[in-house]
Write an enzyme that holds these catalytic residues in place. Sequence first.
Site, PDB file in Angstrom:
ATOM      1  N   CYS A 207      -1.513   8.788   3.587  1.00  0.00           N
ATOM      2  CA  CYS A 207      -1.426   8.573   2.152  1.00  0.00           C
ATOM      3  C   CYS A 207      -2.754   8.896   1.502  1.00  0.00           C
ATOM      4  O   CYS A 207      -2.825   9.141   0.312  1.00  0.00           O
ATOM      5  CB  CYS A 207      -0.991   7.150   1.836  1.00  0.00           C
ATOM      6  SG  CYS A 207      -2.072   5.956   2.541  1.00  0.00           S
TER       7      CYS A 207
ATOM      8  N   GLU B 107       0.888  -1.161   0.000  1.00  0.00           N
ATOM      9  CA  GLU B 107       0.000   0.000   0.000  1.00  0.00           C
ATOM     10  C   GLU B 107       0.924   1.207   0.000  1.00  0.00           C
ATOM     11  O   GLU B 107       1.686   1.394   0.946  1.00  0.00           O
ATOM     12  CB  GLU B 107      -0.888  -0.059   1.238  1.00  0.00           C
ATOM     13  CG  GLU B 107      -2.168   0.715   1.090  1.00  0.00           C
ATOM     14  CD  GLU B 107      -2.123   2.028   1.824  1.00  0.00           C
ATOM     15  OE1 GLU B 107      -1.830   3.040   1.155  1.00  0.00           O
ATOM     16  OE2 GLU B 107      -2.349   2.035   3.042  1.00  0.00           O
TER      17      GLU B 107
HETATM   18  C1  UN1 Z   1      -1.734   5.673   5.106  1.00  0.00           C
HETATM   19  O1  UN1 Z   1      -1.837   6.849   5.370  1.00  0.00           O
HETATM   20  O2  UN1 Z   1      -0.617   5.153   5.035  1.00  0.00           O
HETATM   21  O3  UN1 Z   1      -8.300   6.331   5.228  1.00  0.00           O
HETATM   22  C2  UN1 Z   1      -2.885   4.781   4.838  1.00  0.00           C
HETATM   23  C3  UN1 Z   1      -7.291   6.726   5.819  1.00  0.00           C
HETATM   24  C4  UN1 Z   1      -6.273   5.731   6.280  1.00  0.00           C
HETATM   25  C5  UN1 Z   1      -5.003   5.897   5.482  1.00  0.00           C
HETATM   26  C6  UN1 Z   1      -3.993   4.869   5.809  1.00  0.00           C
HETATM   27  N1  UN1 Z   1      -6.790   4.389   6.185  1.00  0.00           N
HETATM   28  O4  UN1 Z   1      -7.095   7.903   6.041  1.00  0.00           O
END
Ligand code: UN1
Length: 513
Positions: free
Chosen positions: A301, A267
């Site tokens: 992210c 991810e």
């Molecule tokens: C990350 O920032 O590495 O929906 C992923 C969201 C989180 C993001 C996680 N699940 O903001």
Amino acid sequence: LQPLQQALQAWDLHYWQARPLLAEGSGAGTGINHPVLSPFDRRQQVGEVQWSTPEQVQQALNSAETAFPRWNAVPVADRAAMLRRLADLLEEHFAELMALCAREAGKQLADGIAEIREAVDFCRYYASQAEHHMGHPMRMPGPTGESNELYLSGRGVFVAISPWNFPVAIFLGQITAALVTGNTVLAKPAEQTSLIAYRCVELMYEAGVPRDVVQLLPGAGRELGPLLTGDPRVAGVVFTGSTATAWQINLGLAQRQGAPLAALIAETGGQNAMVVDSTALPEQVVADVVESAFASAGQRCSALRVLFLQEDIAEKVETLLFGAMQELQVGDPRDLATDVGPVIDETAREKLLKHIEHYRQMKRLLAQAPVPEQLREAGEFVAPTALRLESIGELDQEHFGPVLHIARYRAADLDQVIDSINRCGFGLTFGIQSRNESFAAYIEGRVRVGNVYINRNMIGAVVGVQPFGGMGLSGTGPKAGGPHYLLRFVTERTRTINTAAIGGNASLLAQGD
Ligand code: UN1
């Protein structure tokens, strides 16, 4: 929040220590101790971490490989029960974990709460998902005189490489998914959040997870990464972090001549956009943009990076937005009034400041939230900032912090805007703000992304409700917190029996794997 804040104060002066957690004590050699400094107060040492030696990595790989067949044979209900016990323990240790999230990772209070709740949700969700997928073999249709069944089982040794921005939720989400499906795990936490990782693994042991099933290897990714991903004993890697690191990991796995092909679940980054058309509600847009771009200091992210405003509504939205930014409180993450805490470390801060300065020189700095002078000296604070963008193609990388880029577009150029977003190659989150349903449907049909949010903010995907993850440069899938996630951690066996040959012997058919 107030009682929780008081509970946190008890941890204000606590000094944490972390080291590798291996199956049989610390084993061969002792790594170097590294101090952990708080991102919001450079003078404050939160604790120290002993990094792992190459010998310890080898030792951990050996133990994980030896432990695998035994762990894989443990009934899934027992493994799931450990995850549920871990969820309860996380709730019992809420205050300490929040204190650690604030002091080691600079997490603001509401973020810390959401983070630990998400970890609890991952434990319970993956426990039930594992039972659902692995509790019983799947009976396949077949001709009379034959039985066909499909079994799922663990792959082997899994390496979990986790980021500092979700040091509890993603750290534990990765590990629990791997171990509940029967794998043994070597966890390599982000250097910046080793203390949190250490406490989480200690709680896993307390929940009944054997020490050889999860081992913790703190240390630098550049040193430990190749030792782990280059080893033929590794059956899979689960990774969250930058796209560049995902490529390195993929390369490491691919170059293992003669080794079994490993699974990579990654991810990675995003260049997330929101498109606002002229029918959108400006107040709604502003509330959602502030949350999506500046919550967690933009260090998600999923965060909004590029806001596209249709020119008829742009002036109104920008005026309201820049006003709202003046109200943002930047400060100590433990403070109830703080909206935006620090970024993770000095390197991150300097990169962001350089980017902002570049735009300031081009006279494209639109607005900044105020940051008290004494904070600038004390810690890694970056003012929430809005910059003018001509096109999304200008951005050659993800800017991981509270920096929002704004571009205006003409209605007639909408297709070009969507093409430019797709051309970036990332495909994580995407926002649409419009009260025109056909407009929303038109864009949604064209953009290549994993999570679309319509008339709401773009962050904080809820486990089991909004499965999270992207495509293209944003990751491999399947989505974390979704019904297919665990399936990537397992191998499948199909068992076909000629029942006619043994007279339809029911006891043989009933045997598990
Ligand atoms: C990350 O920032 O590495 O929906 C992923 C969201 C989180 C993001 C996680 N699940 O903001």
